[in-house]
Design a protein around this motif. Structure first.
Motif, PDB file in Angstrom:
ATOM      1  N   PHE A 465       0.867  -1.184   0.000  1.00  0.00           N
ATOM      2  CA  PHE A 465       0.000   0.000   0.000  1.00  0.00           C
ATOM      3  C   PHE A 465       0.897   1.225   0.000  1.00  0.00           C
ATOM      4  CE2 PHE A 465      -2.954   3.046   2.144  1.00  0.00           C
ATOM      5  CZ  PHE A 465      -4.015   2.941   1.254  1.00  0.00           C
ATOM      6  N   ALA A 466       0.308   2.374  -0.191  1.00  0.00           N
ATOM      7  CA  ALA A 466       1.062   3.620  -0.117  1.00  0.00           C
ATOM      8  C   ALA A 466       1.773   3.707   1.225  1.00  0.00           C
ATOM      9  CB  ALA A 466       0.118   4.810  -0.294  1.00  0.00           C
ATOM     10  N   GLY A 467       3.061   3.958   1.193  1.00  0.00           N
ATOM     11  CA  GLY A 467       3.847   4.050   2.411  1.00  0.00           C
ATOM     12  C   GLY A 467       4.579   2.778   2.781  1.00  0.00           C
ATOM     13  N   SER A 468       4.350   1.679   2.054  1.00  0.00           N
ATOM     14  CA  SER A 468       5.028   0.425   2.395  1.00  0.00           C
ATOM     15  C   SER A 468       6.538   0.535   2.267  1.00  0.00           C
ATOM     16  CB  SER A 468       4.530  -0.721   1.502  1.00  0.00           C
ATOM     17  OG  SER A 468       3.184  -1.036   1.749  1.00  0.00           O
ATOM     18  N   GLN A 469       7.005   1.530   1.522  1.00  0.00           N
ATOM     19  CA  GLN A 469       8.457   1.674   1.359  1.00  0.00           C
ATOM     20  C   GLN A 469       9.159   1.943   2.691  1.00  0.00           C
ATOM     21  OE1 GLN A 469       6.276   3.973   0.157  1.00  0.00           O
ATOM     22  NE2 GLN A 469       6.841   5.902   1.177  1.00  0.00           N
ATOM     23  N   ARG A 470       8.462   2.532   3.653  1.00  0.00           N
ATOM     24  CA  ARG A 470       9.124   2.839   4.932  1.00  0.00           C
ATOM     25  C   ARG A 470       9.461   1.584   5.716  1.00  0.00           C
ATOM     26  NH1 ARG A 470       3.732   4.732   5.811  1.00  0.00           N
ATOM     27  NH2 ARG A 470       2.617   3.694   7.530  1.00  0.00           N
ATOM     28  N   TYR A 471       8.885   0.460   5.319  1.00  0.00           N
ATOM     29  CA  TYR A 471       9.202  -0.818   5.953  1.00  0.00           C
ATOM     30  C   TYR A 471      10.238  -1.601   5.148  1.00  0.00           C
ATOM     31  CZ  TYR A 471       4.986   0.514   8.418  1.00  0.00           C
ATOM     32  OH  TYR A 471       4.055   1.214   9.145  1.00  0.00           O
ATOM     33  N   GLY A 472      10.937  -0.907   4.278  1.00  0.00           N
ATOM     34  CA  GLY A 472      11.990  -1.542   3.501  1.00  0.00           C
ATOM     35  C   GLY A 472      11.482  -2.430   2.387  1.00  0.00           C
ATOM     36  N   MET A 473      10.214  -2.303   1.997  1.00  0.00           N
ATOM     37  CA  MET A 473       9.658  -3.180   0.984  1.00  0.00           C
ATOM     38  C   MET A 473      10.341  -2.975  -0.364  1.00  0.00           C
ATOM     39  SD  MET A 473       5.787  -3.653  -0.463  1.00  0.00           S
ATOM     40  CE  MET A 473       5.059  -4.317   1.038  1.00  0.00           C
ATOM     41  N   ILE A 474      10.760  -4.075  -0.969  1.00  0.00           N
ATOM     42  CA  ILE A 474      11.342  -4.095  -2.311  1.00  0.00           C
ATOM     43  C   ILE A 474      10.370  -4.851  -3.205  1.00  0.00           C
ATOM     44  CG2 ILE A 474      13.262  -4.967  -3.694  1.00  0.00           C
ATOM     45  CD1 ILE A 474      15.079  -4.519  -1.293  1.00  0.00           C
ATOM     46  N   PRO A 475       9.586  -4.144  -4.036  1.00  0.00           N
ATOM     47  CA  PRO A 475       8.582  -4.839  -4.856  1.00  0.00           C
ATOM     48  C   PRO A 475       9.187  -5.367  -6.157  1.00  0.00           C
ATOM     49  CG  PRO A 475       8.014  -2.507  -4.426  1.00  0.00           C
ATOM     50  CD  PRO A 475       9.466  -2.697  -4.135  1.00  0.00           C
ATOM     51  N   TRP A 476       8.590  -6.418  -6.667  1.00  0.00           N
ATOM     52  CA  TRP A 476       8.892  -6.809  -8.047  1.00  0.00           C
ATOM     53  C   TRP A 476       7.589  -6.909  -8.818  1.00  0.00           C
ATOM     54  CZ3 TRP A 476       7.765 -10.535  -4.580  1.00  0.00           C
ATOM     55  CH2 TRP A 476       7.160 -11.717  -5.008  1.00  0.00           C
ATOM     56  N   THR A 477       7.701  -6.978 -10.133  1.00  0.00           N
ATOM     57  CA  THR A 477       6.529  -6.790 -10.981  1.00  0.00           C
ATOM     58  C   THR A 477       5.808  -8.082 -11.320  1.00  0.00           C
ATOM     59  OG1 THR A 477       7.934  -6.796 -12.969  1.00  0.00           O
ATOM     60  CG2 THR A 477       7.434  -4.662 -11.976  1.00  0.00           C
ATOM     61  N   GLY A 478       6.022  -9.121 -10.530  1.00  0.00           N
ATOM     62  CA  GLY A 478       5.187 -10.301 -10.618  1.00  0.00           C
ATOM     63  C   GLY A 478       5.579 -11.268 -11.727  1.00  0.00           C
TER      64      GLY A 478
END
Length: 816
Positions: A465-478
């Motif tokens: 969700f918006a703001g998940s980056q503050r928890y160190g989240m590294i997303p990938w595009t599936g």
């Protein structure tokens, strides 16, 4: 039959549009809202209206949260706002007869009393205004805003629709799209937020199932709709796009600096079945002289089959008899182990009874653990919104960390299947679905940093969700298709996410899904692009190897050089990661950042900036020997051969061993010598490639250095910033080298600097370092053998200068 299906599909889309229009007509016909009174608090303004209250809360000098509340309308907590940030923004209120004006230093809210609505201005210029504003009925709630005629809207999360999403109706429901290629309106990671070409970000702090209608149903109306959730939005403004992003992450949270090994090369596939196979793969990387920093284990680490074992969350000792020894051996070699985990506990798994006993699962309407079927078996879902469930889940992770696991890969966290009648601790599934991955990441981040405060987390997930980056989240595009159509949207996906805080969005290099036979050219092109994206992780279904070490000699030879280049660029790339942690500035940046007056660049997604100084255009079609690359202005050098380009368009020649990589005139590009793992990283011997050109008479750059592991190293002063400046005149170029920071463990006491001046077209008259003349060698081998000196490479128009730089500032003068 196909045509019938197509007609039905278009009819269904038409019905959806009609439904949206009916909602619009319904809310437009509602009685308008009027002002009743207001009260000014120390950090907020609350207004009572004819149908509830509205609270405006400054979240920064250029950001406001606007929270509409009505009696009987359930509210959820904010997921987007970083509550740990210290804020004391000042705001003033002016009351006039028909309006209130609420101002911070960077944003003005003009609150009209009757009918009640709010307009937003920055520097006295309109940004956006509520049209109807807030609406709510029995089944839907949301907001309506008026759009400007020429306004472009970016964001909305992962979609393959083009950069400008205006005119689209975007579903807000995180959902897997297996094998996608060049079109997708709904994917793993939706975001209820847009960035406007008018330099504002509008974020709806609502995790519920809904839609974001960007002028699709009504051309000049932005409409947010949700079935429940928090009835608030956040508006952020900025004078430039980078400043806008910085203001946004000041509200939603900054991405913490990851461990340096996160920027290295990963061995990953679906999946390694045995300890022997993993060890053999790691050995193969060493045998083939490929650097390696991490190995990623997919679901076979906890079970021999794809189905029936999810939720075991413990090593399958038949396949992995000595996992602790395996991970310890890898760690000795500088290689980190990452495990996949999922939030599903199958009823056939070894932990089902334990999960039920510990009240770890979401409930059904009768208050019992909710069970449902999906691809992997009959399952329950961990309730990450429950403190009790979170504690149980964390204890499993903690045990694995103590065994030697270095990082987490959270999969299926949309959640992939999430029945609407699932009851969570704070609400129903459809109210909180889009925040599930966010809370999962928060659980891992907060628990790990509390228990291991000196350890930088690594948390890779495909939904949040918006703001998940503050928890160190590294997303990938599936689960992207392993074909050219899968490669083509990757820049768009990464840029769209990075504009809203997710600077580490990356793809499964080489493609994941399908592919009947190995396509060498596609594979090489994808891995070449990967050098200039945030995470270097080839990953695919196992019938075609994802790892370059298992392919033919030519493929190995080409990809090896690019993987090594990735490591040589670590000083540059790690500095990009540092900048992102400080300001939210993405690692991958759209070209319109460079030329904000060219609105056409907003739509451009075939090339991008990697940091400030690289312009990269991935090759995304077969049999290409020339690529047309738009330029944002200025002069650019070909990284491979120093050819120069300027104007609006560059025609760049390529072969299978190159993709278009351009460097800005005046840039300093720092590199190190080849290493086998980031644990061997040192800037003791540093090469600086400087691209001299008369269009860049002055330039500067820096690299950020720390030990790669210390948490909050910058805030603690445990770092160095190495700064470089160049000033060009008719007489030559004067360089200055300086540093700041208290230093860090393992910092070189002195550095050998090789300054490579490109586009230098004559032998220099003299070269002085702090007033001492350096020897100009006539032969390259004499220069290479000497501890310091210079050599003019006439063939390539390059001047190489080598010298020792200690802790004191240093001046270098190169005279014509």
């Amino acid at each position: 039959m196909i045509r019938k299906f197509s007609l039905l599909r278009h009819s269904f889309r038409g019905l959806l549009g009609l439904a949206a229009l009916c909602v619009a007509v319904q809310v437009q016909s509602a009685d308008h809202r009027d002002y009743r009174s207001h009260r000014l608090g120390e950090h907020s303004l609350t207004i009572e209206t004819s149908d509830g209250s509205v609270t405006l809360s400054p979240l920064g000098t250029a950001a406001l949260e606007v929270h509409y509340q009505r009696d009987g309308l359930k509210q959820l907590p904010s997921f987007a706002i970083d509550s740990s940030s210290e804020r004391a923004p000042k705001a003033t209120l002016d009351e006039e007869k028909d309006r209130l004006v609420y101002r911070t230093d960077g944003l003005t809210a003009v609150i009209h009393k009757s009918p009640f609505r709010i307009d937003y201005l920055r520097n006295q210029q309109p940004l956006i205004g509520e049209e109807l504003g807030f609406f709510a009925n029995e089944t839907m709630r949301g907001f309506r805003f008026a759009l400007a005629p020429q306004e472009k809207l970016l964001g909305g999360g992962e979609r393959v629709l083009g950069m400008d999403r205006r005119g689209q109706r975007l579903p807000l429901y995180n959902r897997a799209h297996y094998g996608y290629t060049t079109e997708s309106s709904q994917m793993y990671f939706s975001l209820p937020a847009v960035m406007s070409s008018n330099k504002y970000i509008l974020l709806f702090d609502n995790s519920a199932t809904g839609n974001l209608d960007l002028g699709a149903s009504e051309e000049d109306v932005l409409q947010f709709e949700a079935v429940g959730g928090r009835t608030s939005y956040i508006i952020v403004a900025g004078d430039t796009y980078p400043q806008l992003i910085e203001n946004y992450v000041a509200v939603t949270g900054k991405q913490p600096l990851p461990p340096r090994w996160a920027l290295g090369n990963f061995a990953s596939r679906f999946g390694y079945r045995t300890e022997q196979e993993v060890r053999a793969t790691v050995d193969k990387f060493a045998e083939e002289d490929f650097p390696l920093d991490a190995v990623v284990l997919d679901l076979y680490w906890f079970g021999p089959d794809i189905k029936g074992h999810m939720g075991n969350l413990a090593w399958d000792k038949n396949a992995f008899p000595r996992p602790e020894k395996m991970m310890a051996d890898f760690n000795e070699r500088g290689i980190n182990t990452i495990l996949v985990t999922e939030p599903f506990i199958l009823s056939t798994s070894e932990r089902w009874d334990e999960a039920v006993a510990n009240n770890a699962l979401a409930k059904n309407l009768a208050g019992q653990p909710k069970r449902f079927d999906f691809y992997f078996g009959n399952t329950g879902l961990i309730d990450v919104f429950s403190e009790e469930a979170g504690d149980w889940f964390w204890n499993i992770y903690d045990g694995l960390l103590q065994q030697g696991v270095a990082g987490w890969w959270g999969d299926l966290g949309e959640p992939e299947v999430h029945p609407s009648d699932t009851v969570h601790a704070i609400g129903m599934a459809d109210e909180i679905h889009n925040a599930y991955g966010h809370k999962w990441a928060q659980l891992l981040h907060d628990k790990q940093t509390a228990q291991y405060p000196e350890r930088r987390p690594f948390i890779m997930m495909r939904a949040g969700f918006a703001g998940s980056q503050r928890y160190g989240m590294i997303p990938w595009t599936g689960d992207v298709a392993r074909e050219w159509g899968g490669l083509q949207p990757q820049v768009e996906l990464a840029l769209s996410m990075s504009l809203l805080g997710f600077g580490y969005t990356h793809s499964d290099l080489g493609g994941f899904a399908g592919g009947e036979k190995f396509d060498r050219e596609l594979y090489i092109r994808w891995l070449q692009y990967g050098v200039f994206q945030p995470v270097y992780r080839p990953h695919a279904q196992e019938h075609i190897a994802s790892e370059p070490v298992f392919h033919d000699r030519r493929t190995r030879n080409i990809t090896r050089e690019f993987v090594k280049l990735r490591y040589r660029l670590l000083p540059y790339n790690y500095t990009l990661a540092f900048e992102n942690s400080q300001t939210g500035m993405p690692l991958m940046r759209p070209l319109f950042f460079e030329n904000e007056s060219d609105s056409a660049l907003i739509d451009y997604k075939d090339a991008y900036l990697w940091g400030d100084d690289f312009l990269v255009a991935p090759v995304t079609e077969a049999d290409v020997d020339e690529v047309s690359v738009k330029l944002p202005g200025g002069v650019w050098f070909d990284y491979w051969n120093d050819d120069q380009y300027s104007g609006d368009l560059a025609q760049v020649d390529v072969d299978l061993e190159t993709i278009p990589v351009l460097v800005r005139a005046g840039a300093f590009i720092p590199t190190i010598d080849d290493i086998a793992t980031t644990r061997d990283y040192s800037s003791k011997a540093l090469t600086l490639d400087y691209y001299a050109h008369e269009s860049a008479p002055q330039s500067s750059a820096y690299i950020y250095e720390d030990d790669g592991t210390t948490v909050d190293a910058f805030d603690r002063g445990h770092y160095e910033k190495l700064t470089f400046t160049a000033n060009r005149s008719d007489g030559g170029i004067d360089f200055a080298f300086d540093r700041e920071g208290d230093g860090y463990k393992g910092m070189p006491e002195a550095r050998t600097i090789t300054l490579n001046i490109h586009n230098w077209q004559q032998s220099p008259a003299s070269i002085e370092a702090d007033g001492d003349a350096l020897t100009l060698f006539q032969r390259e081998k004499d220069f290479a053998a000497a501890p310091q000196g210079a050599w003019y490479d006439k063939r390539n128009d390059q001047l190489l200068v080598k010298f020792t730089w200690g802790k004191q500032p240093l001046q270098l003068a190169v005279k014509n």
